[in-house]
Design a protein around this motif. Structure first.
Motif, PDB file in Angstrom:
ATOM      1  N   SER A  77       2.815   1.405  -8.703  1.00 58.41           N
ATOM      2  CA  SER A  77       3.317   2.707  -9.132  1.00 58.41           C
ATOM      3  C   SER A  77       4.583   3.072  -8.367  1.00 58.41           C
ATOM      4  O   SER A  77       4.768   2.682  -7.215  1.00 58.41           O
ATOM      5  CB  SER A  77       2.247   3.787  -8.907  1.00 58.41           C
ATOM      6  N   PRO A  78       5.487   3.850  -8.991  1.00 55.50           N
ATOM      7  CA  PRO A  78       6.766   4.181  -8.338  1.00 55.50           C
ATOM      8  C   PRO A  78       6.613   4.931  -7.026  1.00 55.50           C
ATOM      9  O   PRO A  78       7.453   4.800  -6.146  1.00 55.50           O
ATOM     10  CB  PRO A  78       7.472   5.033  -9.395  1.00 55.50           C
ATOM     11  N   GLY A  79       5.571   5.736  -6.868  1.00 56.40           N
ATOM     12  CA  GLY A  79       5.466   6.580  -5.681  1.00 56.40           C
ATOM     13  C   GLY A  79       4.695   5.983  -4.521  1.00 56.40           C
ATOM     14  O   GLY A  79       4.460   6.685  -3.535  1.00 56.40           O
ATOM     15  N   GLU A  80       4.280   4.748  -4.607  1.00 60.86           N
ATOM     16  CA  GLU A  80       3.464   4.163  -3.545  1.00 60.86           C
ATOM     17  C   GLU A  80       4.042   2.818  -3.106  1.00 60.86           C
ATOM     18  O   GLU A  80       4.717   2.143  -3.874  1.00 60.86           O
ATOM     19  CB  GLU A  80       2.019   3.979  -4.014  1.00 60.86           C
ATOM     20  N   TYR A  81       3.719   2.462  -1.853  1.00 57.21           N
ATOM     21  CA  TYR A  81       4.216   1.224  -1.282  1.00 57.21           C
ATOM     22  C   TYR A  81       3.087   0.507  -0.570  1.00 57.21           C
ATOM     23  O   TYR A  81       2.200   1.128   0.010  1.00 57.21           O
ATOM     24  CB  TYR A  81       5.352   1.491  -0.295  1.00 57.21           C
ATOM     25  N   HIS A  82       3.152  -0.795  -0.622  1.00 57.48           N
ATOM     26  CA  HIS A  82       2.194  -1.613   0.107  1.00 57.48           C
ATOM     27  C   HIS A  82       2.605  -1.755   1.571  1.00 57.48           C
ATOM     28  O   HIS A  82       1.798  -1.637   2.487  1.00 57.48           O
ATOM     29  CB  HIS A  82       2.093  -2.995  -0.542  1.00 57.48           C
ATOM     30  N   THR A  83       3.900  -2.005   1.803  1.00 54.91           N
ATOM     31  CA  THR A  83       4.395  -2.343   3.131  1.00 54.91           C
ATOM     32  C   THR A  83       5.837  -1.901   3.253  1.00 54.91           C
ATOM     33  O   THR A  83       6.572  -1.873   2.263  1.00 54.91           O
ATOM     34  CB  THR A  83       4.327  -3.883   3.360  1.00 54.91           C
ATOM     35  N   PHE A  84       6.257  -1.558   4.472  1.00 55.47           N
ATOM     36  CA  PHE A  84       7.668  -1.331   4.780  1.00 55.47           C
ATOM     37  C   PHE A  84       8.139  -2.458   5.687  1.00 55.47           C
ATOM     38  O   PHE A  84       7.522  -2.747   6.713  1.00 55.47           O
ATOM     39  CB  PHE A  84       7.869   0.021   5.460  1.00 55.47           C
ATOM     40  N   ARG A  85       9.249  -3.091   5.290  1.00 57.25           N
ATOM     41  CA  ARG A  85       9.770  -4.218   6.062  1.00 57.25           C
ATOM     42  C   ARG A  85      11.281  -4.102   6.217  1.00 57.25           C
ATOM     43  O   ARG A  85      11.933  -3.338   5.534  1.00 57.25           O
ATOM     44  CB  ARG A  85       9.438  -5.552   5.356  1.00 57.25           C
ATOM     45  N   ILE A  86      11.845  -4.906   7.103  1.00 54.89           N
ATOM     46  CA  ILE A  86      13.286  -5.089   7.288  1.00 54.89           C
ATOM     47  C   ILE A  86      13.967  -3.754   7.602  1.00 54.89           C
ATOM     48  O   ILE A  86      14.803  -3.248   6.837  1.00 54.89           O
ATOM     49  CB  ILE A  86      13.943  -5.761   6.061  1.00 54.89           C
ATOM     50  N   PRO A  87      13.649  -3.146   8.741  1.00 53.99           N
ATOM     51  CA  PRO A  87      14.251  -1.856   9.073  1.00 53.99           C
ATOM     52  C   PRO A  87      15.665  -1.989   9.624  1.00 53.99           C
ATOM     53  O   PRO A  87      16.056  -3.021  10.172  1.00 53.99           O
ATOM     54  CB  PRO A  87      13.308  -1.308  10.149  1.00 53.99           C
ATOM     55  N   SER A  88      16.427  -0.930   9.471  1.00 49.02           N
ATOM     56  CA  SER A  88      17.742  -0.796  10.077  1.00 49.02           C
ATOM     57  C   SER A  88      17.849   0.615  10.637  1.00 49.02           C
ATOM     58  O   SER A  88      17.278   1.555  10.070  1.00 49.02           O
ATOM     59  CB  SER A  88      18.845  -1.034   9.040  1.00 49.02           C
ATOM     60  N   LEU A  89      18.559   0.752  11.737  1.00 51.16           N
ATOM     61  CA  LEU A  89      18.671   2.049  12.412  1.00 51.16           C
ATOM     62  C   LEU A  89      20.127   2.272  12.795  1.00 51.16           C
ATOM     63  O   LEU A  89      20.796   1.362  13.287  1.00 51.16           O
ATOM     64  CB  LEU A  89      17.789   2.060  13.666  1.00 51.16           C
TER      65      LEU A  89
END
Length: 321
Positions: A77-89
């Motif tokens: 679904s568009p509003g949900e995510y399994h995982t967050f990866r590859i961050p940048s700051l």
């Protein structure tokens, strides 16, 4: 003919000297000519017990999936995510912290590995030095308004301090939602073409609003590529770009140049075996146009970062394949 243990003990002092490597050379003395005079060399790691390891006062959660991580779960679904990866700051011009990441669906695989699992490029902001973070916003959705399903990846930010106001630039790649590891050479953003493309957005208000995305064209076939290969993808960082500021002498005019680390996948034929090498994109007109640097010599390298040394040299560091 009996093994002899040798114990080496470092002197315990009260100085903070940090850990270090020490070479120790030894030689054997024996009545047996086979062993007499044999040399042995070892490198020992000396740990400094006077170093105080700092502990974080607080751990802040930047991106949190709406559902607990569940190995094997499948999110579409568009509003949900399994995982967050590859961050940048990056520190935005107004002093706030901006974080970006890939908001992954499906089972959290890398881009182009899983169908019906488009990847969003998401952003969050901290105005208190990273202690707390605002709810995420979507910079570019993998569910495109025209019906395309694509994977956005590898956010790489750089700040141009020579404009008024300062300009925040964000580069990132787009992949077909499902496709080969090394895509077809080309620059067509339609996922049906199975190309990888490179986008850039800019912001003059520290990332509160963004310009429309603009494509950075890549050379993808000879004779336009600097190494004569077919370039299957040109993907930034991920991480950060830099703006040169330590150039002097004959290179003083290069101060203000934007340099972004990237990597390219190249093959001798359009569908042949491909290798990956790091290189840099650079811009002398505030990101309006970008020049292609030469791939770095050496072993294959993938995700990379770049830093300018105070000597004016630019150091490129890549994860070897």
């Amino acid at each position: 003919d009996t093994a002899q243990p040798v114990t080496v003990t470092a002197v315990d002092v009260d100085l903070v000297e940090l850990d270090e490597l020490v070479g120790v050379d030894a030689s054997a003395s024996s009545s047996d000519p086979f062993f007499d005079g044999v040399q042995a060399s070892h490198v020992l790691s000396v740990r400094d017990n006077d170093v105080v390891v700092p502990r974080p006062d607080r751990v802040a959660e930047v991106f949190v999936s709406p559902q607990p991580f569940n190995q094997g779960s499948y999110v579409t679904s568009p509003g949900e995510y399994h995982t967050f990866r590859i961050p940048s700051l990056e520190v935005a011009p107004d002093g706030s912290l901006l974080a970006w990441a890939e908001g992954r669906r499906g089972t959290g695989h890398d881009p182009r590995r899983q169908g019906n699992a488009p990847i969003d490029l998401v952003q969050s902001r901290s105005t208190d030095g990273g202690a707390t973070w605002a709810p995420l916003s979507v910079v570019d959705p993998g569910h495109q308004a025209n019906g395309w399903l694509v994977d956005f990846a590898d956010p790489t930010a750089v700040v141009d301090t020579t404009t008024d106001p300062d300009t925040l630039l964000l580069l990132y790649g787009q992949w077909p939602d499902q496709g080969p590891i090394h895509p077809v050479p080309g620059d067509d953003p339609d996922p049906a073409a199975v190309n990888q493309v490179l986008w850039i957005r800019s912001s003059t208000d520290s990332g509160y609003t963004w310009s429309d995305r603009t494509q950075i064209p890549k050379p993808f076939q000879p004779p336009h590529t600097p190494d004569g290969l077919y370039w299957r993808y040109v993907e930034p960082g991920p991480g950060n770009g830099i703006q040169l500021g330590w150039q002097d002498g004959a290179n003083a005019g290069l101060n203000g140049r934007l340099v972004v680390p990237v990597k390219r996948s190249g093959s001798s034929t359009p569908d042949g075996s491909a290798s990956t090498l790091p290189f840099a994109l650079y811009s002398d007109d505030h990101g309006a146009t970008w020049q292609i640097g030469n791939p770095a010599a050496g072993p294959a390298g993938n995700e990379d970062e770049v830093v300018e040394l105070t000597s004016g040299e630019v150091l490129l560091d890549a994860r070897q394949n």
